[in-house]
Design a protein around this motif. Sequence first.
Motif, mmCIF file in Angstrom:
data_model
loop_
_atom_site.group_PDB
_atom_site.id
_atom_site.type_symbol
_atom_site.label_atom_id
_atom_site.label_comp_id
_atom_site.label_asym_id
_atom_site.label_seq_id
_atom_site.Cartn_x
_atom_site.Cartn_y
_atom_site.Cartn_z
ATOM 1 N N ASP A 41 6.151 -11.391 -20.365
ATOM 2 C CA ASP A 41 5.347 -10.405 -19.643
ATOM 3 C C ASP A 41 4.091 -11.052 -19.058
ATOM 4 O OD1 ASP A 41 7.195 -8.452 -20.217
ATOM 5 O OD2 ASP A 41 6.033 -7.557 -21.856
ATOM 6 N N ALA A 42 3.490 -11.957 -19.806
ATOM 7 C CA ALA A 42 2.286 -12.643 -19.321
ATOM 8 C C ALA A 42 2.620 -13.503 -18.095
ATOM 9 C CB ALA A 42 1.683 -13.506 -20.425
ATOM 10 N N GLU A 43 3.754 -14.179 -18.131
ATOM 11 C CA GLU A 43 4.162 -14.984 -16.983
ATOM 12 C C GLU A 43 4.459 -14.108 -15.768
ATOM 13 O OE1 GLU A 43 6.354 -18.837 -18.986
ATOM 14 O OE2 GLU A 43 7.367 -16.874 -19.135
ATOM 15 N N LEU A 44 5.055 -12.945 -15.995
ATOM 16 C CA LEU A 44 5.311 -12.004 -14.901
ATOM 17 C C LEU A 44 4.015 -11.507 -14.284
ATOM 18 C CD1 LEU A 44 8.288 -9.869 -16.224
ATOM 19 C CD2 LEU A 44 8.273 -11.321 -14.192
ATOM 20 N N GLU A 45 3.022 -11.238 -15.129
ATOM 21 C CA GLU A 45 1.716 -10.796 -14.635
ATOM 22 C C GLU A 45 1.067 -11.889 -13.801
ATOM 23 O OE1 GLU A 45 -0.079 -7.908 -14.686
ATOM 24 O OE2 GLU A 45 1.699 -6.954 -15.545
ATOM 25 N N GLU A 46 1.077 -13.113 -14.318
ATOM 26 C CA GLU A 46 0.472 -14.240 -13.595
ATOM 27 C C GLU A 46 1.193 -14.478 -12.276
ATOM 28 O OE1 GLU A 46 -0.061 -19.026 -14.173
ATOM 29 O OE2 GLU A 46 -0.091 -17.777 -15.976
ATOM 30 N N LEU A 47 2.517 -14.437 -12.305
ATOM 31 C CA LEU A 47 3.309 -14.616 -11.097
ATOM 32 C C LEU A 47 3.021 -13.503 -10.090
ATOM 33 C CD1 LEU A 47 5.556 -16.143 -9.574
ATOM 34 C CD2 LEU A 47 7.223 -14.766 -10.867
ATOM 35 N N GLY A 48 2.938 -12.272 -10.566
ATOM 36 C CA GLY A 48 2.638 -11.143 -9.692
ATOM 37 C C GLY A 48 1.283 -11.278 -9.032
ATOM 38 N N MET A 69 -0.848 -6.606 -11.833
ATOM 39 C CA MET A 69 0.440 -6.122 -11.369
ATOM 40 C C MET A 69 1.457 -7.241 -11.589
ATOM 41 S SD MET A 69 1.529 -4.933 -7.521
ATOM 42 C CE MET A 69 0.382 -3.584 -7.563
ATOM 43 N N ASN A 70 2.617 -6.903 -12.140
ATOM 44 C CA ASN A 70 3.589 -7.963 -12.379
ATOM 45 C C ASN A 70 4.443 -8.231 -11.135
ATOM 46 O OD1 ASN A 70 6.081 -6.478 -12.385
ATOM 47 N ND2 ASN A 70 5.722 -5.866 -14.484
ATOM 48 N N ALA A 71 5.194 -9.320 -11.196
ATOM 49 C CA ALA A 71 5.975 -9.773 -10.045
ATOM 50 C C ALA A 71 6.983 -8.733 -9.587
ATOM 51 C CB ALA A 71 6.690 -11.087 -10.399
ATOM 52 N N TYR A 72 7.590 -8.031 -10.531
ATOM 53 C CA TYR A 72 8.582 -7.012 -10.166
ATOM 54 C C TYR A 72 7.936 -5.916 -9.323
ATOM 55 C CZ TYR A 72 11.150 -9.089 -14.131
ATOM 56 O OH TYR A 72 11.778 -9.934 -14.996
ATOM 57 N N ASP A 73 6.769 -5.476 -9.753
ATOM 58 C CA ASP A 73 6.069 -4.415 -9.017
ATOM 59 C C ASP A 73 5.653 -4.876 -7.626
ATOM 60 O OD1 ASP A 73 6.336 -2.702 -11.192
ATOM 61 O OD2 ASP A 73 4.383 -3.247 -12.029
ATOM 62 N N VAL A 74 5.200 -6.130 -7.518
ATOM 63 C CA VAL A 74 4.804 -6.667 -6.212
ATOM 64 C C VAL A 74 5.992 -6.618 -5.253
ATOM 65 C CG1 VAL A 74 4.061 -8.746 -4.962
ATOM 66 C CG2 VAL A 74 2.957 -8.134 -7.123
ATOM 67 N N LEU A 75 7.154 -7.090 -5.713
ATOM 68 C CA LEU A 75 8.334 -7.102 -4.847
ATOM 69 C C LEU A 75 8.798 -5.695 -4.496
ATOM 70 C CD1 LEU A 75 10.423 -10.044 -6.317
ATOM 71 C CD2 LEU A 75 9.198 -9.965 -4.144
ATOM 72 N N LYS A 76 8.861 -4.831 -5.481
ATOM 73 C CA LYS A 76 9.316 -3.457 -5.208
ATOM 74 C C LYS A 76 8.386 -2.758 -4.224
ATOM 75 C CE LYS A 76 11.385 -2.599 -9.709
ATOM 76 N NZ LYS A 76 11.337 -1.718 -10.871
ATOM 77 N N GLU A 77 7.074 -2.918 -4.416
ATOM 78 C CA GLU A 77 6.124 -2.287 -3.504
ATOM 79 C C GLU A 77 6.240 -2.865 -2.099
ATOM 80 O OE1 GLU A 77 2.099 -2.095 -4.959
ATOM 81 O OE2 GLU A 77 2.733 -1.053 -6.792
ATOM 82 N N HIS A 78 6.509 -4.162 -2.012
ATOM 83 C CA HIS A 78 6.636 -4.752 -0.680
ATOM 84 C C HIS A 78 7.942 -4.312 -0.020
ATOM 85 C CE1 HIS A 78 6.150 -8.066 2.392
ATOM 86 N NE2 HIS A 78 5.071 -7.316 2.478
ATOM 87 N N HIS A 79 8.973 -4.079 -0.799
ATOM 88 C CA HIS A 79 10.214 -3.522 -0.228
ATOM 89 C C HIS A 79 9.924 -2.147 0.374
ATOM 90 C CE1 HIS A 79 12.966 -6.128 -3.001
ATOM 91 N NE2 HIS A 79 12.574 -6.791 -1.923
ATOM 92 N N VAL A 80 9.101 -1.367 -0.292
ATOM 93 C CA VAL A 80 8.725 -0.052 0.234
ATOM 94 C C VAL A 80 7.976 -0.208 1.562
ATOM 95 C CG1 VAL A 80 7.275 1.996 -0.183
ATOM 96 C CG2 VAL A 80 8.734 1.102 -2.015
ATOM 97 N N VAL A 81 7.085 -1.197 1.627
ATOM 98 C CA VAL A 81 6.338 -1.462 2.871
ATOM 99 C C VAL A 81 7.307 -1.808 3.997
ATOM 100 C CG1 VAL A 81 4.750 -3.094 3.997
ATOM 101 C CG2 VAL A 81 4.186 -2.151 1.746
ATOM 102 N N LEU A 82 8.247 -2.720 3.725
ATOM 103 C CA LEU A 82 9.200 -3.142 4.758
ATOM 104 C C LEU A 82 10.091 -1.983 5.207
ATOM 105 C CD1 LEU A 82 10.177 -6.622 3.320
ATOM 106 C CD2 LEU A 82 8.911 -6.194 5.429
ATOM 107 N N LYS A 83 10.584 -1.217 4.270
ATOM 108 C CA LYS A 83 11.435 -0.072 4.626
ATOM 109 C C LYS A 83 10.634 0.976 5.391
ATOM 110 C CE LYS A 83 14.762 -0.571 0.855
ATOM 111 N NZ LYS A 83 15.320 0.039 -0.364
ATOM 112 N N GLY A 84 9.375 1.172 5.006
ATOM 113 C CA GLY A 84 8.513 2.117 5.709
ATOM 114 C C GLY A 84 8.267 1.694 7.149
ATOM 115 N N LEU A 85 8.036 0.391 7.350
ATOM 116 C CA LEU A 85 7.867 -0.110 8.716
ATOM 117 C C LEU A 85 9.153 0.099 9.514
ATOM 118 C CD1 LEU A 85 5.847 -3.398 8.138
ATOM 119 C CD2 LEU A 85 5.147 -1.466 9.571
ATOM 120 N N GLY A 86 10.285 -0.126 8.888
ATOM 121 C CA GLY A 86 11.560 0.103 9.566
ATOM 122 C C GLY A 86 11.721 1.544 10.005
ATOM 123 N N ARG A 87 11.334 2.456 9.133
ATOM 124 C CA ARG A 87 11.417 3.889 9.473
ATOM 125 C C ARG A 87 10.482 4.221 10.624
ATOM 126 N NH1 ARG A 87 8.022 7.101 8.054
ATOM 127 N NH2 ARG A 87 7.363 6.088 6.131
#
Length: 161
Positions: free
Chosen positions: A124-131, A1-19
Amino acid sequence: MNAYDVLKEHHVVLKGLGRKISEAPVESEERHALFDDMLIELDIHFRIEDDLYYPALKRAAKLIAIAHAEHRQVVDQLSVLLKTPQSDPGYPDEWNSFKTVLEAHADEEERDLIPAPPEVEISDAELEELGEEMAAMMERYRGSALHRLRTRGRAALVRSL
């Protein structure tokens, strides 16, 4: 999973907890437990951004400075919320202010830093490693009783001030 996906998915987690917190009865055990989970996840989120993601995007210094200022705004509003008893008539307004600031930060981050701006050269490889590194850090913190205790302790300290 790349870094962008990790952050976006965690934003969903945070917003879901808020709801879920908004829907839980005020002063209920459920709401307190969900809020504790929110504190843990918020701390984790700021750590993966501050320790891993933002340094990888250091060429976008101006946008990262804005993101750090937004983190401070979220923490400041969280402090006000923590100091406000749930039984206080102003609590719903403080909760809504915190939730609004948190969601605005997530939305702005996704708009400005996901994907990285053009001046940042990241493969893309760096994004994957970072993610993978970000996801591993999240799991380490989630599984750490010490992290949970420290986060709850900081919240209790702010409440007592």
